[in-house]
Design an enzyme around this catalytic site. Structure first.
Site, mmCIF file in Angstrom:
data_model
loop_
_atom_site.group_PDB
_atom_site.id
_atom_site.type_symbol
_atom_site.label_atom_id
_atom_site.label_comp_id
_atom_site.label_asym_id
_atom_site.label_seq_id
_atom_site.Cartn_x
_atom_site.Cartn_y
_atom_site.Cartn_z
ATOM 1 N N ASP A 7 0.870 -1.183 0.000
ATOM 2 C CA ASP A 7 0.000 0.000 0.000
ATOM 3 C C ASP A 7 0.898 1.222 0.000
ATOM 4 O O ASP A 7 2.090 1.144 0.320
ATOM 5 C CB ASP A 7 -0.897 -0.005 1.237
ATOM 6 C CG ASP A 7 -2.064 0.958 1.155
ATOM 7 O OD1 ASP A 7 -2.115 1.759 0.198
ATOM 8 O OD2 ASP A 7 -2.925 0.915 2.050
ATOM 9 N N CYS A 70 -5.452 -1.940 -0.690
ATOM 10 C CA CYS A 70 -5.492 -0.550 -1.160
ATOM 11 C C CYS A 70 -6.380 -0.509 -2.392
ATOM 12 O O CYS A 70 -6.157 -1.277 -3.342
ATOM 13 C CB CYS A 70 -4.069 -0.086 -1.503
ATOM 14 S SG CYS A 70 -3.975 1.480 -2.393
ATOM 15 N N THR A 72 -6.716 1.897 -4.665
ATOM 16 C CA THR A 72 -6.015 2.398 -5.843
ATOM 17 C C THR A 72 -5.143 1.316 -6.457
ATOM 18 O O THR A 72 -5.160 1.094 -7.681
ATOM 19 C CB THR A 72 -5.155 3.620 -5.483
ATOM 20 O OG1 THR A 72 -6.004 4.679 -5.026
ATOM 21 C CG2 THR A 72 -4.362 4.103 -6.691
ATOM 22 N N CYS A 177 -11.876 3.730 1.511
ATOM 23 C CA CYS A 177 -10.420 3.859 1.532
ATOM 24 C C CYS A 177 -9.936 3.053 2.723
ATOM 25 O O CYS A 177 -10.511 3.151 3.821
ATOM 26 C CB CYS A 177 -10.007 5.327 1.675
ATOM 27 S SG CYS A 177 -8.234 5.580 1.967
ATOM 28 N N THR A 178 -8.900 2.254 2.521
ATOM 29 C CA THR A 178 -8.464 1.353 3.586
ATOM 30 C C THR A 178 -7.826 2.079 4.759
ATOM 31 O O THR A 178 -7.587 1.476 5.808
ATOM 32 C CB THR A 178 -7.494 0.296 3.037
ATOM 33 O OG1 THR A 178 -6.407 0.939 2.358
ATOM 34 C CG2 THR A 178 -8.208 -0.635 2.069
#
Length: 262
Positions: A7, A70, A72, A177-178
């Site tokens: 991440d 993650c 993204t 979002c993590t």
């Protein structure tokens, strides 16, 4: 068994902590990218290259499982990572928990970074998994960055702003979002009573363990935690100590070949 989590920042802590709780003997390699964070606004090829670089490092360290905790990284690089490592190495990505939220609530807000909120990917997930629920995106400006810094006043300010942008009467909020589960208590405190929260960290950890259990090899380990910051062996950033998952992961240590541990 070595599991590598990749991440840009502290978003990997929640999934890593669940793995620690559920299977404490696993060796975890936590790969953060403080030099390149945040990944959200970066070009897709740049992010893919960064994730693949971390993936190759994980393989050199003997990782048998790769986790992208993650959004993204999962959106941009998941299939590239799977192609890189081949079918013998399980790769687990992250998807926001829109489907269970929409099944349980009539109105849902997906809290995410500005880049994710504006992305075709999130719009596609809402269209695919939103069902009959009214699902909207809410950009949480600055929240992930504040979490990475461990800046508690900025975290509270960003949460209040996100609550203000959330439509009145929202029944469920997806933490898209993590990073956000790290401040779950602060989010709960800022929301009206009765709003349900959904995040994917525990589900990603559970899926990782299912994939591990399906491998035809012993799943044991020494319980070591190794940290790489933009490719440099080191320790978790000091800001990780502000959050329980960071303290869980930072409180253990042991040798993993070729790296210094925390």
């Amino acid at each position: 068994m070595i599991v590598s989590l990749i991440d840009s920042g502290l978003g990997l802590l929640s999934t890593g902590a669940w793995l620690r709780r559920l299977r404490p003997e696993l060796d975890l390699v936590l790969q953060l990218d403080p030099d390149g964070a945040p990944w959200g606004p970066k070009p897709e090829q740049w992010v893919t290259d960064r994730v693949l670089e971390a993936t190759r490092r994980a393989l050199r360290l003997g990782a048998e499982v790769i986790v992208l905790p993650c959004n993204t990284a999962s959106v941009t690089a998941l299939e590239h990572v799977r192609a890189e490592v081949g079918p013998q190495v399980p790769v687990i990505g992250t998807v926001p928990a829109i489907k269970p939220a929409a099944a349980a609530c009539r109105t849902v807000a997906v809290w995410a970074t500005a880049a994710t909120t504006a992305s075709r990917y999130q719009a596609g997930l809402i269209a695919r998994f939103g069902g009959d629920a009214d699902v909207v995106g809410v950009a949480c400006h600055g929240l992930a960055d504040a979490i990475d810094r461990g800046d508690l006043p900025a975290i509270e300010e960003a949460i209040v702003a996100a609550v203000d942008r959330t439509p009145p009467g929202t029944e469920g909020i997806v933490l898209g979002c993590t990073h956000y589960p790290l401040v779950l208590d602060a989010i709960i405190a800022a929301l009206p009573a009765g709003v349900r929260l959904f995040d994917s960290a525990e589900a990603v950890a559970a899926q990782t363990l299912r994939r591990i259990d399906a491998l035809a090899r012993p799943p044991g380990g020494t319980g070591a935690v190794t940290v790489f910051n933009s490719g440099r062996a080191g320790v978790l950033p000091a800001s990780a100590a502000a959050f329980e998952p960071g303290r869980i992961l930072g409180a253990v240590g042991g040798p993993v070949t070729g790296a210094r541990t925390h």
